[in-house]
Design an enzyme around this catalytic site. Structure first.
Site, PDB file in Angstrom:
ATOM      1  N   TRP A 187       7.790   5.464  -7.817  1.00 20.51           N
ATOM      2  CA  TRP A 187       9.017   4.892  -7.253  1.00 20.51           C
ATOM      3  C   TRP A 187       8.856   3.388  -7.051  1.00 20.51           C
ATOM      4  O   TRP A 187       9.760   2.611  -7.374  1.00 20.51           O
ATOM      5  CB  TRP A 187       9.336   5.581  -5.926  1.00 20.51           C
ATOM      6  CG  TRP A 187      10.663   5.200  -5.340  1.00 20.51           C
ATOM      7  CD1 TRP A 187      11.859   5.819  -5.541  1.00 20.51           C
ATOM      8  CD2 TRP A 187      10.924   4.113  -4.439  1.00 20.51           C
ATOM      9  NE1 TRP A 187      12.851   5.191  -4.827  1.00 20.51           N
ATOM     10  CE2 TRP A 187      12.308   4.138  -4.136  1.00 20.51           C
ATOM     11  CE3 TRP A 187      10.136   3.128  -3.862  1.00 20.51           C
ATOM     12  CZ2 TRP A 187      12.907   3.204  -3.291  1.00 20.51           C
ATOM     13  CZ3 TRP A 187      10.732   2.188  -3.022  1.00 20.51           C
ATOM     14  CH2 TRP A 187      12.098   2.230  -2.737  1.00 20.51           C
ATOM     15  N   PHE A 195       0.866  -1.173   0.000  1.00 17.95           N
ATOM     16  CA  PHE A 195       0.000   0.000   0.000  1.00 17.95           C
ATOM     17  C   PHE A 195       0.903   1.223   0.000  1.00 17.95           C
ATOM     18  O   PHE A 195       1.653   1.457   0.970  1.00 17.95           O
ATOM     19  CB  PHE A 195      -0.909  -0.027   1.232  1.00 17.95           C
ATOM     20  CG  PHE A 195      -1.681   1.248   1.459  1.00 17.95           C
ATOM     21  CD1 PHE A 195      -2.565   1.720   0.511  1.00 17.95           C
ATOM     22  CD2 PHE A 195      -1.519   1.972   2.634  1.00 17.95           C
ATOM     23  CE1 PHE A 195      -3.282   2.891   0.724  1.00 17.95           C
ATOM     24  CE2 PHE A 195      -2.230   3.141   2.860  1.00 17.95           C
ATOM     25  CZ  PHE A 195      -3.113   3.593   1.908  1.00 17.95           C
ATOM     26  N   ASP A 226      -3.783  -1.849   7.290  1.00 17.84           N
ATOM     27  CA  ASP A 226      -4.164  -1.847   5.885  1.00 17.84           C
ATOM     28  C   ASP A 226      -5.544  -1.214   5.750  1.00 17.84           C
ATOM     29  O   ASP A 226      -6.491  -1.643   6.414  1.00 17.84           O
ATOM     30  CB  ASP A 226      -4.173  -3.288   5.366  1.00 17.84           C
ATOM     31  CG  ASP A 226      -4.573  -3.386   3.903  1.00 17.84           C
ATOM     32  OD1 ASP A 226      -4.524  -2.358   3.206  1.00 17.84           O
ATOM     33  OD2 ASP A 226      -4.923  -4.494   3.466  1.00 17.84           O
ATOM     34  N   HIS A 266      14.780  13.236   1.582  1.00 20.26           N
ATOM     35  CA  HIS A 266      13.908  13.617   0.466  1.00 20.26           C
ATOM     36  C   HIS A 266      12.592  12.860   0.596  1.00 20.26           C
ATOM     37  O   HIS A 266      12.548  11.631   0.480  1.00 20.26           O
ATOM     38  CB  HIS A 266      14.572  13.292  -0.864  1.00 20.26           C
ATOM     39  CG  HIS A 266      13.727  13.599  -2.053  1.00 20.26           C
ATOM     40  ND1 HIS A 266      13.238  14.863  -2.313  1.00 20.26           N
ATOM     41  CD2 HIS A 266      13.270  12.814  -3.055  1.00 20.26           C
ATOM     42  CE1 HIS A 266      12.520  14.832  -3.421  1.00 20.26           C
ATOM     43  NE2 HIS A 266      12.515  13.596  -3.886  1.00 20.26           N
TER      44      HIS A 266
END
Length: 469
Positions: free
Chosen positions: A155, A126, A220, A145
């Site tokens: 990413w 997730f 979750d 960052h």
């Protein structure tokens, strides 16, 4: 026997002239509640779970860490990426090792859990951007960052392409986005991604009950929604299609946030079974929790505090492992060998869409087989009539030495020019009101053209009837 984990990490991590220290802790499998609720009248699927945490350090500073929960059933292993975080510390004069270190560890785990031919492996996570997950106060480190939600999803797509590059099925759902908008997250990927999920009947999502096929993990948002549906009595009837349609209205998936649910499924190839004993240090559940608590209760706000907290974690974990005081540097020495500079250069010059500085080309332009937009070239205008430059460009109007034209090219009211008096008024080319001109009086008085009362004239008597002329 050579360490497979070490080989994977060194194969993935960028080549440097120094080494990293890798720390890997895990627990043995234990019985766990099934990830999905069983259909009515059936028994839950027997499931086990093992916890894994991997951390990479350089020069006494932790760089990044990842926690993975491995759920195993008879025919499926699910690797759930629970947390990933960085401290903000980066080794000098080298590309960041974070993406490739995480990809190398995930690749190692996928190899370990696919040790049987034909066994299935599913990786789920997730993606939601947060300032920190594993390293307290690391968000205060100015060198850290923190990417936004969309950047984090991209990413992970790139990282999983590195970790599991072989033939597999890749799924992504971003609640609130359609297929067109979702595709931008894998636009640079060479692998096949689809908008969807790997569970239930993909051809008929209305035939599958959500709670019976959706895996529910710790912390979750899917699990919290399924629990609420069970509490209000609608969980037994809500289908997969209805679940994801209503999921986008949940607070965790809305309120200006963009989150991604990612799944990758892979099947072991024939002949790919190898002896892959679990490496790293094994702890029981209590020991693992103690070591994990040491990590998440330290301070990583600066490089100085990061180094102290790294030392505390390593020595505390060594003590929990029962290692002697002088042997508590239990990490694995890793030296990266991946040449990422040449690979990145080739990629940027080849298939990747990268904006670069356009260089001037000699005339005439040479066609290289690629449709490129060229800037309009400046053409010297030799005369007033040669203004064609090949493209539609607005050119400034040039003043031309032409004789003055009395009649304008368009109907424009022009000021009246003074002209010498003639016998009659001059005929104008446009209807313009002209001022009445004064005319010289004639010798003899004439009657006016209009009825105007005139003064009575005195008449001379008949006696003097002779007028003097």
């Amino acid at each position: 026997m050579a360490s497979i984990l070490k080989q994977y990490l060194e194969r993935y991590i960028p080549a440097t002239d120094f080494h990293y220290d890798a720390y890997y802790l895990h627990t043995p499998p234990k019985k766990e509640k099934a990830l999905a609720c069983p259909p009515k009248g059936t028994r839950p699927i027997p499931t086990t779970v093992a916890h894994h945490i991997f951390a990479l350090a350089h020069n006494g500073h932790l760089v990044c860490a990842i926690e993975v929960l491995a759920y195993t059933t008879k025919d499926l292993t699910t690797l759930y990426v629970s947390k990933v975080d960085t401290t903000g510390y980066k080794p000098p004069k080298t590309p960041s090792p974070v993406r490739r270190a995480i990809a190398g560890f995930v690749a190692y785990l996928s190899l370990v859990y696919r040790n049987k031919e034909g066994s299935r492996l599913r990786l789920s996570l997730f993606a939601k951007s947060q300032p920190q997950y594993l390293f307290p106060d690391s968000a205060k480190n100015q060198s850290k960052h923190i990417v936004d939600d969309g950047g984090l999803i991209k990413w992970w797509v790139k990282t999983l392409d590195l970790a599991i590059p072989e033939s597999s099925k890749r799924y992504l759902i971003v609640p609130g986005m359609d297929k067109y908008d979702t595709r931008k997250f894998w636009a640079e990927s060479k692998l096949d991604w689809v908008m969807g999920y790997p569970y239930g009947d993909p051809n008929d999502p209305n035939s599958s009950i959500a709670r019976e096929c959706i895996p529910c993990f710790p912390d979750d948002p899917k699990a919290r929604y399924v629990a609420e549906l069970d509490d209000n009595g609608s969980g037994a009837t809500m289908t997969l299609s209805q679940f994801w349609t209503t999921m986008e209205f949940r607070q965790e998936c809305s309120a200006g946030r963009m989150v991604g649910f990612i799944s990758v499924e892979a099947v072991a190839k024939e002949g790919s079974s190898v002896d892959t004993n679990m490496e790293g240090k094994t702890l029981d559940d209590k020991q693992y929790k103690r070591a994990f608590d040491v990590l998440i209760k330290n301070d990583f706000s600066t490089d100085e505090f990061c180094k102290k907290s790294t030392e505390t974690f390593i020595r505390s974990a060594g003590k929990i492992l029962g290692l002697p005081e002088e042997d508590r540097e239990w990490g694995l020495i890793v030296i990266g060998t991946k040449d990422v500079t040449s690979g990145s250069t080739t990629a940027s010059a080849g298939t990747a869409n990268i904006l670069s500085v356009r260089r001037k080309a000699p005339e005439p332009a040479v066609c290289d087989g690629v449709n490129r937009l060229q800037p309009p070239k400046r053409v010297k205008v030799e005369s007033a009539t040669s203004t064609d430059v090949g493209v539609n460009v607005l050119q400034p109007r040039k003043k031309e030495d032409t004789p003055k034209v009395e009649a304008p090219a368009v109907n424009v009211l022009q000021p009246r020019r003074k002209a010498e008096a003639q016998d009659g008024p001059r005929q104008e080319s446009v209807n313009v009101l002209q001022p009445r001109r004064k005319e010289k009086a004639s010798v003899e008085d004439t009657e006016p053209k209009v009825n105007v009362l005139q003064p009575r004239r005195k008449e001379v008597k008949k006696a003097n009837s002779v007028e003097k002329i």
